[in-house]
Design a protein around this motif. Structure first.
Motif, mmCIF file in Angstrom:
data_model
loop_
_atom_site.group_PDB
_atom_site.id
_atom_site.type_symbol
_atom_site.label_atom_id
_atom_site.label_comp_id
_atom_site.label_asym_id
_atom_site.label_seq_id
_atom_site.Cartn_x
_atom_site.Cartn_y
_atom_site.Cartn_z
ATOM 1 N N LEU A 1 -56.531 13.896 9.138
ATOM 2 C CA LEU A 1 -56.516 15.042 10.053
ATOM 3 C C LEU A 1 -57.237 14.738 11.365
ATOM 4 N N ASP A 2 -57.703 13.496 11.543
ATOM 5 C CA ASP A 2 -58.453 13.192 12.771
ATOM 6 C C ASP A 2 -57.585 13.235 14.015
ATOM 7 N N ASP A 3 -56.258 13.091 13.855
ATOM 8 C CA ASP A 3 -55.387 13.153 15.031
ATOM 9 C C ASP A 3 -54.553 14.438 15.057
ATOM 10 N N PHE A 4 -55.020 15.467 14.360
ATOM 11 C CA PHE A 4 -54.357 16.770 14.403
ATOM 12 C C PHE A 4 -55.208 17.743 15.215
ATOM 13 N N SER A 5 -54.568 18.410 16.186
ATOM 14 C CA SER A 5 -55.297 19.391 16.988
ATOM 15 C C SER A 5 -55.357 20.718 16.225
ATOM 16 N N ARG A 6 -56.212 21.601 16.705
ATOM 17 C CA ARG A 6 -56.300 22.947 16.118
ATOM 18 C C ARG A 6 -54.940 23.653 16.205
ATOM 19 N N GLU A 7 -54.239 23.468 17.334
ATOM 20 C CA GLU A 7 -52.933 24.117 17.507
ATOM 21 C C GLU A 7 -51.935 23.587 16.472
ATOM 22 N N GLU A 8 -51.973 22.286 16.233
ATOM 23 C CA GLU A 8 -51.042 21.711 15.250
ATOM 24 C C GLU A 8 -51.364 22.205 13.840
ATOM 25 N N ILE A 9 -52.647 22.318 13.540
ATOM 26 C CA ILE A 9 -53.017 22.832 12.208
ATOM 27 C C ILE A 9 -52.599 24.298 12.097
ATOM 28 N N ASN A 10 -52.765 25.053 13.169
ATOM 29 C CA ASN A 10 -52.331 26.463 13.124
ATOM 30 C C ASN A 10 -50.814 26.567 12.956
ATOM 31 N N LEU A 11 -50.082 25.612 13.545
ATOM 32 C CA LEU A 11 -48.625 25.603 13.346
ATOM 33 C C LEU A 11 -48.297 25.352 11.869
ATOM 34 N N ILE A 12 -48.995 24.383 11.280
ATOM 35 C CA ILE A 12 -48.778 24.121 9.840
ATOM 36 C C ILE A 12 -49.059 25.404 9.050
ATOM 37 N N PHE A 13 -50.111 26.126 9.425
ATOM 38 C CA PHE A 13 -50.482 27.334 8.681
ATOM 39 C C PHE A 13 -49.469 28.462 8.904
ATOM 40 N N GLU A 14 -48.880 28.505 10.092
ATOM 41 C CA GLU A 14 -47.852 29.519 10.351
ATOM 42 C C GLU A 14 -46.642 29.260 9.441
ATOM 43 N N ILE A 15 -46.290 27.989 9.318
ATOM 44 C CA ILE A 15 -45.174 27.637 8.429
ATOM 45 C C ILE A 15 -45.593 27.839 6.968
ATOM 46 N N THR A 16 -46.849 27.556 6.665
ATOM 47 C CA THR A 16 -47.337 27.796 5.292
ATOM 48 C C THR A 16 -47.191 29.271 4.935
ATOM 49 N N ASP A 17 -47.497 30.169 5.886
ATOM 50 C CA ASP A 17 -47.326 31.615 5.617
ATOM 51 C C ASP A 17 -45.883 31.903 5.204
ATOM 52 N N ALA A 18 -44.931 31.270 5.909
ATOM 53 C CA ALA A 18 -43.513 31.457 5.574
ATOM 54 C C ALA A 18 -43.227 30.920 4.170
ATOM 55 N N MET A 19 -43.857 29.809 3.828
ATOM 56 C CA MET A 19 -43.640 29.214 2.499
ATOM 57 C C MET A 19 -44.266 30.079 1.401
ATOM 58 N N VAL A 20 -45.411 30.697 1.700
ATOM 59 C CA VAL A 20 -46.037 31.612 0.729
ATOM 60 C C VAL A 20 -45.069 32.758 0.429
ATOM 61 N N GLU A 21 -44.379 33.213 1.458
ATOM 62 C CA GLU A 21 -43.387 34.290 1.258
ATOM 63 C C GLU A 21 -42.264 33.796 0.350
ATOM 64 N N VAL A 22 -41.799 32.573 0.590
ATOM 65 C CA VAL A 22 -40.731 32.007 -0.264
ATOM 66 C C VAL A 22 -41.211 31.938 -1.717
ATOM 67 N N LEU A 23 -42.469 31.520 -1.893
ATOM 68 C CA LEU A 23 -42.996 31.351 -3.254
ATOM 69 C C LEU A 23 -43.224 32.689 -3.962
ATOM 70 N N SER A 24 -43.207 33.776 -3.199
ATOM 71 C CA SER A 24 -43.382 35.096 -3.832
ATOM 72 C C SER A 24 -42.044 35.645 -4.354
ATOM 73 N N ARG A 25 -40.943 34.964 -4.033
ATOM 74 C CA ARG A 25 -39.618 35.453 -4.442
ATOM 75 C C ARG A 25 -39.333 35.114 -5.910
ATOM 76 N N ASP A 26 -38.394 35.842 -6.491
ATOM 77 C CA ASP A 26 -37.985 35.534 -7.870
ATOM 78 C C ASP A 26 -37.402 34.126 -7.931
ATOM 79 N N VAL A 27 -36.552 33.798 -6.940
ATOM 80 C CA VAL A 27 -35.967 32.454 -6.876
ATOM 81 C C VAL A 27 -36.679 31.709 -5.750
ATOM 82 N N LYS A 28 -37.549 30.771 -6.147
ATOM 83 C CA LYS A 28 -38.410 30.088 -5.163
ATOM 84 C C LYS A 28 -37.671 28.871 -4.627
#
Ligand code: CP
Length: 336
Positions: free
Chosen positions: A32-59
């Motif tokens: 993670l030494d070459d990841f900026s805060r913005e890039e990590i926040n982007l990963i987390f924004e996509i992670t939020d979308a993935m958390v939604e997928v994982l909450s579905r009956d069909v993941k």
């Protein structure tokens, strides 16, 4: 094909929520030494979308349909390997999983030859764990395809650092001014190193607590030279834990201990175990994390590990979503 375009191509629950991926520039995830805060926040924004997928009956979404993700583990793993494999499957990719001990590595095949063989089999990305620090960098230098570091020696474990930070953010919301204490075997901990880099720029105060023998030589100077002024070292756990918001004990890595680094397990437990009595010094809402696997009764008491403050299983669950986000960004590239 971008995530928001996917939404119009596939119907209903087969889609991911739309997220703009912006300028993603990483071919590999090595640390993670070459990841900026913005890039990590982007990963987390996509992670939020993935958390939604994982909450579905069909993941399952078809985002990586037609892609193949390989895992190559030269060291044991439960969480990282299973969650990367599940992450790839939930995104519709095919997977191939190699255990070094049961592959041609056992016949003397080199690291690079093994990985080049996977490349020749046309996998799209390799997720690798290796006991030698730097091994994924050698792989990245010698292969054309993407490498994700799933833990290299004592050096780095970037997806663990990300899932730890994501879990902290989800529970504490704003990390500004929050006190996070990593306690235990900092010397051998790739998790600690990736947490140090990952938390840079998020406003946390990160305390590394360990006996002097389990703090890497020269760490203090390295922190200064790298501008990592959010990190401090404290040898006294009772002091470190005062007003802590999160306490994360680290596994005492018995397999990496050189003789004499701790005087005895009994003394270590007395001075460094995270238990209920010690946590009374922390903030009332203190949360407990642990990257796993745990040595219950050594760095953490059973009571604390399974208390209502514990986020340990939540870390594992979020780990799948974080790794889905990484795979999307790394292996989805040819589709965009
Ligand atoms: N945290 C972690 O890396 O766990 P595993 O060794 O089980 O993958």
């Amino acid at each position: 094909m971008a995530l928001n375009e996917l939404k119009s191509v596939t119907a209903g629950q087969e889609t991911l929520p739309a997220v703009s991926i912006g300028q993603w520039r990483h071919k590999h995830v090595l640390d993670l030494d070459d990841f900026s805060r913005e890039e990590i926040n982007l990963i987390f924004e996509i992670t939020d979308a993935m958390v939604e997928v994982l909450s579905r009956d069909v993941k399952k979404v078809p985002t990586l349909r037609g892609k193949t993700i390989a895992t190559m583990f030269y060291e044991p793993s439960t969480r990282t390997r299973a969650s990367f494999e599940l992450a790839a499957k939930y995104l519709g990719a095919d997977t191939v999983s190699l255990d070094a001990a049961k592959s041609s590595v056992a016949k003397g095949e080199s690291l690079v030859d093994s990985l080049r063989t996977l490349q020749a089999l046309e996998v799209d990305a390799i997720i690798m764990r290796h006991p030698c620090s730097g091994a994924p960098y050698i792989a990245a230098q010698n292969l054309e395809i993407s490498i994700i570091n799933a833990g290299d020696g004592c050096h780095a474990h970037p997806s663990q650092g990300l899932l730890d930070l994501y879990t902290m953010k989800k529970h504490l919301k704003d990390l500004g001014g929050k006190k996070v204490v990593l306690v235990g075997d900092i010397m051998h901990s790739r998790v600690a190193r990736s947490n140090i880099w990952g938390s840079r720029g998020f406003g946390v105060k990160l305390i590394l607590c360990a006996p002097p023998t389990l703090i890497p030589h020269g760490l203090k100077q390295m922190l200064v030279e790298c501008g990592l002024d959010h990190v401090a070292i404290e040898h006294n756990l009772d002091k470190a834990i005062e007003h802590a918001d999160i306490v994360m004990p680290l596994r005492l890595q018995k397999e990496r201990q050189q003789s004499g680094l701790i005087s005895s397990i009994r003394t270590y437990i007395r001075q460094y175990q995270v238990n209920s009595e010690r946590l009374e010094r922390a903030n009332p809402g203190v949360l407990i994390m642990h990257p796993g696997p745990m040595n219950e009764g050594i760095e953490i008491s059973h009571e604390v590990a399974y208390s209502s403050r514990s986020l340990i299983e939540q870390q594992v669950t979020y780990g799948v979503a974080v790794r889905m986000a990484l795979l999307y960004l790394i292996a989805g590239g040819k589709n965009r």
